[in-house]
Motif scaffolding. Structure first.
Motif, short mmCIF file in Angstrom:
data_model
loop_
_atom_site.label_atom_id
_atom_site.label_comp_id
_atom_site.label_asym_id
_atom_site.label_seq_id
_atom_site.Cartn_x
_atom_site.Cartn_y
_atom_site.Cartn_z
N TYR A 29 0.84 -1.20 0.00
CA TYR A 29 0.00 0.00 0.00
C TYR A 29 0.87 1.25 0.00
N SER A 30 1.96 1.19 0.73
CA SER A 30 2.86 2.35 0.76
C SER A 30 4.25 1.89 1.17
N HIS A 32 7.80 3.49 3.04
CA HIS A 32 8.31 4.59 3.86
C HIS A 32 9.82 4.47 3.97
N TYR A 34 13.22 5.87 6.21
CA TYR A 34 13.71 6.53 7.41
C TYR A 34 15.24 6.42 7.44
N PRO A 42 15.18 6.84 14.60
CA PRO A 42 14.94 6.95 13.15
C PRO A 42 14.21 8.25 12.84
N PHE A 44 12.12 10.42 9.79
CA PHE A 44 11.34 10.29 8.56
C PHE A 44 12.01 10.99 7.39
N ILE A 47 7.44 9.21 2.23
CA ILE A 47 6.41 8.19 2.05
C ILE A 47 6.02 8.17 0.57
N LEU A 49 3.07 6.53 -1.78
CA LEU A 49 1.78 5.86 -1.69
C LEU A 49 1.41 5.23 -3.02
N LYS A 55 5.18 12.07 -0.20
CA LYS A 55 5.31 13.09 0.83
C LYS A 55 6.71 12.97 1.39
N PHE A 87 16.43 2.80 6.37
CA PHE A 87 15.46 1.71 6.47
C PHE A 87 14.26 2.00 5.58
N TYR A 91 3.89 -1.05 4.18
CA TYR A 91 2.54 -1.37 4.64
C TYR A 91 1.86 -2.22 3.58
N LEU A 98 3.67 -1.21 10.15
CA LEU A 98 4.79 -0.81 9.30
C LEU A 98 5.95 -1.75 9.59
N VAL A 99 6.33 -2.52 8.59
CA VAL A 99 7.39 -3.52 8.75
C VAL A 99 8.65 -2.99 8.09
N PHE A 100 9.73 -2.94 8.85
CA PHE A 100 11.00 -2.40 8.35
C PHE A 100 11.92 -3.49 7.82
N GLY A 101 12.74 -3.11 6.84
CA GLY A 101 13.81 -3.97 6.38
C GLY A 101 14.99 -3.92 7.33
#
Lengths: 110, 115
Positions: A29-30, A32, A34, A42, A44, A47, A49, A55, A87, A91, A98-101
Motif C-alpha cells: 500500500y505504501s 516509507h 527513514y 529513526p 522520517f 512516504i 503511496l 510526501k 530503512f 505497509y 509498518l514492517v521495516f527492512g
C-alpha cells in the motif's frame, strides 16, 4: 513479510550518488523511508503511496513501482550528513503495521 | 512542541525480573507504535494503538509482553519474567493519523539490558 533492502552497505565520497533498493514479495500500500544515525531515533524521509502520491523532504527523491513491489531511494550529490542507516518500511493493505527492512548502512567520506 | 519521550533511557535488570517502559507521545497523536531494535537490525514491530485500543498486537513475541494505553496518550510496555534475549532498544513512535499515510515520530528509545 519483511522487505528486502540492497545493498547492505555502501561507502561514498562526498558528492557521489547512491541508490538504495527495497523490495517485497507482497502487494504494498505504501513504502516509507527513514534514516537512523548511530544512537539516535529513526527520522522520517519520505512516504510513497500507491497511486503515485509522495510526501517527504525536497532534497530526497524516490520511486515506487507498484507492480513489482519495489522502491528505490536516490541520494544525489551526497553530503557527510547523509551518513547513517537507511530503512525502508512497508505497509500491506488492510494493516497498520509498518514492517521495516534490515537497513542499508551508508557512509559518506570527505 | 516536545517530541516523543521515553523513560527510562537505560534499564539494566536481572533475568526473571519485571520491567515497565513508558512512552509519552506527541500531544494529540492518536496512533502509537512500539518497536524493538536489536543491534544491526531494523526496528521490529511489536504493537500498534489507535486511541486506547490495541489495533494490532501481532508483533508481541509471547505472553510475557503486554502494553497498555489507558487514556489514549501515555503508553506502557510491560515485560514479565525478563530473559536475556529481551535485551534490545525499545522504540516508541507516534503519528497524528494511521502511520500508513503519515510520518512516524520516534522517541530516542529505552535500552533494556537483561543480565
Amino acid at each position: 513479510q519483511q522487505p528486502v533492502q540492497s545493498p547492505q552497505a555502501v561507502i561514498l565520497r562526498e558528492g557521489e550518488d547512491a541508490v538504495i533498493n527495497c523490495s517485497s514479495s507482497k502487494a504494498l500500500y505504501s513504502v516509507h523511508w527513514y534514516r537512523q544515525k548511530h544512537g539516535e531515533a529513526p527520522v522520517f524521509l519520505m512516504i510513497l503511496l500507491k497511486g503515485g502520491e509522495q510526501k517527504g523532504h525536497e532534497k530526497i527523491s524516490a520511486s515506487f513501482n507498484e507492480k513489482k513491489q519495489q522502491s528505490s531511494l536516490y541520494l544525489t550529490a551526497s553530503q557527510l550528513s547523509y551518513s547513517g542507516t537507511y530503512f525502508c518500511g512497508t505497509y500491506q493493505g488492510g494493516s497498520e503495521k509498518l514492517v521495516f527492512g534490515k537497513g542499508t548502512k551508508l557512509t559518506v567520506n570527505p | 512542541g516536545a517530541g516523543v519521550s521515553q523513560t527510562p533511557s537505560n534499564k539494566v535488570t536481572e533475568k526473571g525480573k519485571y520491567v515497565e517502559l513508558r512512552c509519552d507521545p506527541i500531544s494529540g497523536h492518536t496512533a502509537l507504535y512500539w518497536y524493538r531494535q536489536s543491534l544491526g537490525q531494523g526496528p521490529e514491530f511489536l504493537i500498534y494503538f489507535q486511541g486506547t485500543g490495541a489495533a494490532d498486537d501481532s508483533g508481541l513475541p509471547n505472553d510475557r509482553f503486554f502494553a497498555v494505553r489507558p487514556e489514549g496518550s501515555v503508553s506502557t510496555l510491560k515485560i514479565q519474567r525478563t530473559e536475556r534475549g529481551d535485551s534490545a532498544v525499545y522504540l516508541c513512535a507516534s503519528s497524528s493519523s494511521g502511520g500508513s499515510t503519515g510520518e512516524l515520530f520516534f522517541g530516542e528509545g529505552s535500552r533494556l539490558t537483561v543480565l
